[in-house]
Structures are given as C-alpha cells and as structure tokens.
Design a protein around this motif. Sequence first.
Motif, PDB file in Angstrom:
ATOM      1  N   SER A  48       0.830  -1.205   0.000  1.00 39.71           N
ATOM      2  CA  SER A  48       0.000   0.000   0.000  1.00 39.71           C
ATOM      3  C   SER A  48       0.865   1.256   0.000  1.00 39.71           C
ATOM      4  N   GLY A  49       1.967   1.217   0.762  1.00 38.51           N
ATOM      5  CA  GLY A  49       2.877   2.352   0.811  1.00 38.51           C
ATOM      6  C   GLY A  49       3.535   2.626  -0.529  1.00 38.51           C
ATOM      7  N   LEU A  50       3.900   1.572  -1.242  1.00 38.54           N
ATOM      8  CA  LEU A  50       4.502   1.739  -2.567  1.00 38.54           C
ATOM      9  C   LEU A  50       3.523   2.398  -3.528  1.00 38.54           C
ATOM     10  N   ILE A  51       2.261   1.981  -3.472  1.00 36.34           N
ATOM     11  CA  ILE A  51       1.241   2.543  -4.362  1.00 36.34           C
ATOM     12  C   ILE A  51       0.912   3.986  -3.978  1.00 36.34           C
ATOM     13  N   ASN A  52       0.667   4.215  -2.693  1.00 32.42           N
ATOM     14  CA  ASN A  52       0.242   5.547  -2.241  1.00 32.42           C
ATOM     15  C   ASN A  52       1.321   6.609  -2.422  1.00 32.42           C
ATOM     16  N   ASN A  53       2.583   6.176  -2.424  1.00 28.37           N
ATOM     17  CA  ASN A  53       3.679   7.133  -2.615  1.00 28.37           C
ATOM     18  C   ASN A  53       4.185   7.161  -4.060  1.00 28.37           C
ATOM     19  N   ASN A  54       3.456   6.466  -4.925  1.00 32.78           N
ATOM     20  CA  ASN A  54       3.761   6.480  -6.355  1.00 32.78           C
ATOM     21  C   ASN A  54       5.206   6.080  -6.641  1.00 32.78           C
ATOM     22  N   ILE A  55       5.679   5.047  -5.915  1.00 36.34           N
ATOM     23  CA  ILE A  55       7.014   4.522  -6.181  1.00 36.34           C
ATOM     24  C   ILE A  55       6.982   3.804  -7.528  1.00 36.34           C
ATOM     25  N   LYS A  56       7.864   4.152  -8.415  1.00 35.30           N
ATOM     26  CA  LYS A  56       7.846   3.600  -9.770  1.00 35.30           C
ATOM     27  C   LYS A  56       8.456   2.200  -9.766  1.00 35.30           C
ATOM     28  N   LEU A  57       7.631   1.220 -10.169  1.00 35.34           N
ATOM     29  CA  LEU A  57       8.044  -0.180 -10.158  1.00 35.34           C
ATOM     30  C   LEU A  57       8.076  -0.732 -11.575  1.00 35.34           C
ATOM     31  N   HIS A  58       8.889  -1.762 -11.777  1.00 36.85           N
ATOM     32  CA  HIS A  58       8.871  -2.472 -13.044  1.00 36.85           C
ATOM     33  C   HIS A  58       7.515  -3.157 -13.206  1.00 36.85           C
ATOM     34  N   LYS A  59       7.121  -3.443 -14.418  1.00 36.81           N
ATOM     35  CA  LYS A  59       5.771  -3.905 -14.726  1.00 36.81           C
ATOM     36  C   LYS A  59       5.335  -5.087 -13.875  1.00 36.81           C
ATOM     37  N   PHE A  60       6.141  -6.141 -13.839  1.00 33.45           N
ATOM     38  CA  PHE A  60       5.743  -7.334 -13.101  1.00 33.45           C
ATOM     39  C   PHE A  60       5.767  -7.104 -11.591  1.00 33.45           C
ATOM     40  N   THR A  65       2.526  -6.221  -6.690  1.00 32.65           N
ATOM     41  CA  THR A  65       2.121  -5.324  -5.602  1.00 32.65           C
ATOM     42  C   THR A  65       0.608  -5.196  -5.545  1.00 32.65           C
ATOM     43  N   TYR A  66       0.006  -4.953  -6.691  1.00 32.56           N
ATOM     44  CA  TYR A  66      -1.445  -4.760  -6.749  1.00 32.56           C
ATOM     45  C   TYR A  66      -2.185  -6.044  -6.386  1.00 32.56           C
ATOM     46  N   SER A  67      -1.764  -7.171  -6.948  1.00 33.46           N
ATOM     47  CA  SER A  67      -2.460  -8.435  -6.695  1.00 33.46           C
ATOM     48  C   SER A  67      -2.311  -8.867  -5.238  1.00 33.46           C
ATOM     49  N   THR A  68      -1.130  -8.620  -4.651  1.00 30.89           N
ATOM     50  CA  THR A  68      -0.920  -8.944  -3.238  1.00 30.89           C
ATOM     51  C   THR A  68      -1.864  -8.141  -2.353  1.00 30.89           C
ATOM     52  N   LEU A  69      -1.985  -6.853  -2.649  1.00 27.91           N
ATOM     53  CA  LEU A  69      -2.851  -5.977  -1.856  1.00 27.91           C
ATOM     54  C   LEU A  69      -4.313  -6.393  -1.998  1.00 27.91           C
ATOM     55  N   LYS A  70      -4.733  -6.755  -3.204  1.00 24.79           N
ATOM     56  CA  LYS A  70      -6.120  -7.183  -3.416  1.00 24.79           C
ATOM     57  C   LYS A  70      -6.401  -8.489  -2.676  1.00 24.79           C
ATOM     58  N   SER A  71      -5.420  -9.401  -2.636  1.00 18.37           N
ATOM     59  CA  SER A  71      -5.591 -10.655  -1.910  1.00 18.37           C
ATOM     60  C   SER A  71      -5.754 -10.407  -0.411  1.00 18.37           C
ATOM     61  N   ILE A  72      -4.942  -9.507   0.135  1.00 19.49           N
ATOM     62  CA  ILE A  72      -5.022  -9.181   1.559  1.00 19.49           C
ATOM     63  C   ILE A  72      -6.353  -8.494   1.867  1.00 19.49           C
ATOM     64  N   GLU A  73      -6.803  -7.661   0.953  1.00 20.58           N
ATOM     65  CA  GLU A  73      -8.107  -7.007   1.122  1.00 20.58           C
ATOM     66  C   GLU A  73      -9.222  -8.047   1.191  1.00 20.58           C
ATOM     67  N   SER A  74      -9.175  -9.050   0.327  1.00 20.65           N
ATOM     68  CA  SER A  74     -10.191 -10.113   0.331  1.00 20.65           C
ATOM     69  C   SER A  74     -10.171 -10.892   1.642  1.00 20.65           C
ATOM     70  N   GLN A  75      -8.969 -11.157   2.159  1.00 21.45           N
ATOM     71  CA  GLN A  75      -8.849 -11.860   3.439  1.00 21.45           C
ATOM     72  C   GLN A  75      -9.473 -11.039   4.563  1.00 21.45           C
ATOM     73  N   ASN A  76      -9.243  -9.734   4.558  1.00 21.52           N
ATOM     74  CA  ASN A  76      -9.810  -8.867   5.588  1.00 21.52           C
ATOM     75  C   ASN A  76     -11.328  -8.835   5.521  1.00 21.52           C
ATOM     76  N   ILE A  77     -11.869  -8.791   4.319  1.00 20.13           N
ATOM     77  CA  ILE A  77     -13.326  -8.782   4.158  1.00 20.13           C
ATOM     78  C   ILE A  77     -13.929 -10.056   4.737  1.00 20.13           C
ATOM     79  N   LEU A  78     -13.278 -11.199   4.458  1.00 21.19           N
ATOM     80  CA  LEU A  78     -13.757 -12.478   4.990  1.00 21.19           C
ATOM     81  C   LEU A  78     -13.713 -12.485   6.509  1.00 21.19           C
ATOM     82  N   LEU A  79     -12.589 -12.060   7.098  1.00 25.47           N
ATOM     83  CA  LEU A  79     -12.471 -12.070   8.558  1.00 25.47           C
ATOM     84  C   LEU A  79     -13.448 -11.101   9.214  1.00 25.47           C
ATOM     85  N   ASN A  80     -13.666  -9.940   8.604  1.00 28.59           N
ATOM     86  CA  ASN A  80     -14.634  -8.996   9.156  1.00 28.59           C
ATOM     87  C   ASN A  80     -16.035  -9.596   9.169  1.00 28.59           C
TER      88      ASN A  80
END
Length: 361
Positions: A48-60, A65-80
Amino acid sequence: MKKTDFLFMLLQSELLGKKINSFEMSSELFTSLLATAEKQTVTGLICSGLINNNIKLHKFDAIQTYSTLKSIESQNILLNHELAALSQLLTAHGIKFVVVKGQTIASKYPNPNSRLPGDIDFYCNPSNFEKARQIIQEAWHVKFDESELESEQHIAFSHNQVEYEMHFRLMKFSSSRLQTYFDCLIDNDTFQTIEIDNTLIPILNPTVNVIYTFLHLWTHLIELGVGLRQFCDVAILLHKVESMSTNDYEEILNHLGYTRAFKAIGGILINKLGLPESEFPLPLQKKDRKYEKMILDIVFKRGNFGKFGRKKEVRSGFLYYIEALIIKISHYGKFFWLAPKENLAVITKEIPSKILKALKR
C-alpha cells in the motif's frame, strides 16, 4: 539508504501519513523488500505504501504489488464478516465476551484492509466460557482443537476457513500473583465497542487494550521472536487514542513490573515508526532507548512469532525444543531487568518445568 530504513519509512507513511518522494525502484530491491515484509507480516502495508507514494516499479513488480494488496483485502473482508457473525451469535445468547487484536486493531489503521490479517481472538470469562463453547458448537458444528500446547490459554477452532482462538485466559503469567491481578483487570474492564461490518464488536478500553497488545508483543519477542506487525499495532492504538491517563498506565505497568519493557518498546515506536513522543503515555529517558538494537536484531532475525532464523522447524521434535529453550534463555538473560517480576518467575518455575517436559518427549 538501507533497505530497513526504507521499510520503516513506508510503515510511517501507512501509519501516520508521512509522504515519501517518488523514485524508480529496481526489481532487486523490490524483491528483497517484499521478502523482508513477508517475514515481518507487514506485506500489505508495504504494498500500500509503494502505491500511495507512487514509487515507480517495473511492470511485473507493480502487478505483484497490486495483486498482493487485493488478496489481503479479500482476506480482511472475509475475517470482518466472520467476526460480525461471531458477535451476532454470542450477543443473541447474552454471552459477555471481548475481541482482541486482529480486526479490531486493523479497523483503526488509515487503510484497514492493508493490514495482513491472522486469526480471530476472543475472550470469555470462566462463567461464560462453557456456555459460549456450547453455543458455537451447536450453531457452527465446529471441531475444537484442545492440544496440550495451547491448553493454558485457549482452545482453537476453524469456521469458513477462518482460524479462531477462544480464550479462557488472555495472558499466561508464570507469577501467580501477576496472573491474579491481570485476570481481575480484564474481568473488571468496562468494555467498549467498535463497528465492523455493520456490527458492534466489544473491545477492551483504550488503556487496557494498549497494555494487553504490548504484553502480547513482548511475550512473543522474549520467548522466540516477533514481527513488526505487532509494533505497528501498538503504535496505531496509541496514535488513535483520543485521551490518555499517564497515571493509569503507570499503575498497571508498575504493578505488573513491565514499565521498563513498555518504555523500551516505546522508544522503537517513536524512533522507527515515527510515533510522536507526545502520544506515548510515559516519559522516556536515554536509558530506555539503549535496548533498541538488541530488540530489532531479534525482530529482523526471528521474524513473525520467531518462525525464522532457526535450524529446526517449528515444533518438529526434541531438538526443536532444545533450540527453542536456548533461544528463550538467551532472550531472558538480555532483557531480565526490563520485566524482573515475571522474568524471575519464568526462570525459577516455567523453564525448569519445560525442561522436564522436553526430556520426557
């Protein structure tokens, strides 16, 4: 800049909103940073920090980064959702309970879904415990795991692929005097509530919540090791407290004998995670900060709950217990004077008892 310095900068950004200047990150640094974050269970915060601070990453790297964050978001929704279901079930039957750590702390983060979730921990006092257990069994048809290793604090079960720990004791002390004091502190607490998934969830009052979360961190640190996620949890609880009573903290911590340990952790929260010194409830002196390197050396070597930096796999047999015992004795020796009341009880009572158990295995 060292990798660990940048790691702390990203954590400060996610906890306190401190911005970082954008730059292009190499794949080598990204891979190394993410590996450290996983070891410390702060992967979501770092992504989240990499995305919010617009750190420039290589494509993959950006895709990961994005897929990892979305997976963690899904886990949080389930636990909530699961936590809301648990609260609704127990409340409907008039069971007094309180939820600790986990999702209740995640809800206080600027982006709750960036905190890597674990299990759901809740406590029922002895007068409610068996009734609560029966209600959960009848409603959810779960199988309780009552292994010897966990029997001093909780029983465990799984529901909808979510792990639960149902506590009849929130903290295990080797000192019977401290155990009695802490149990009374919890049972006499005036619980508060927070809303998660449109459901009111009972939690500890702010002061007791901070102290309990700190004690959980400290116990794992001095036993085998702990990750940075637990430090972030204490920091965010202190950052979100609307008002604090220094006297309450002093009274409880002095009685338990953990004031020095609390201050040692406080120095790290301020120096490394950027917590304003005004938000830490006790004044710090130079001597309170001298343990920082020793503590962080353990954190970065051992990682989340001490699972790394060891020769034997977790709970893998006799040699594991010998190695764990050696690590534990080393830690207690280093930090004895930070919590002398409990540490003395551990050295004179608990460790000899565990040596005998290990010899019998």
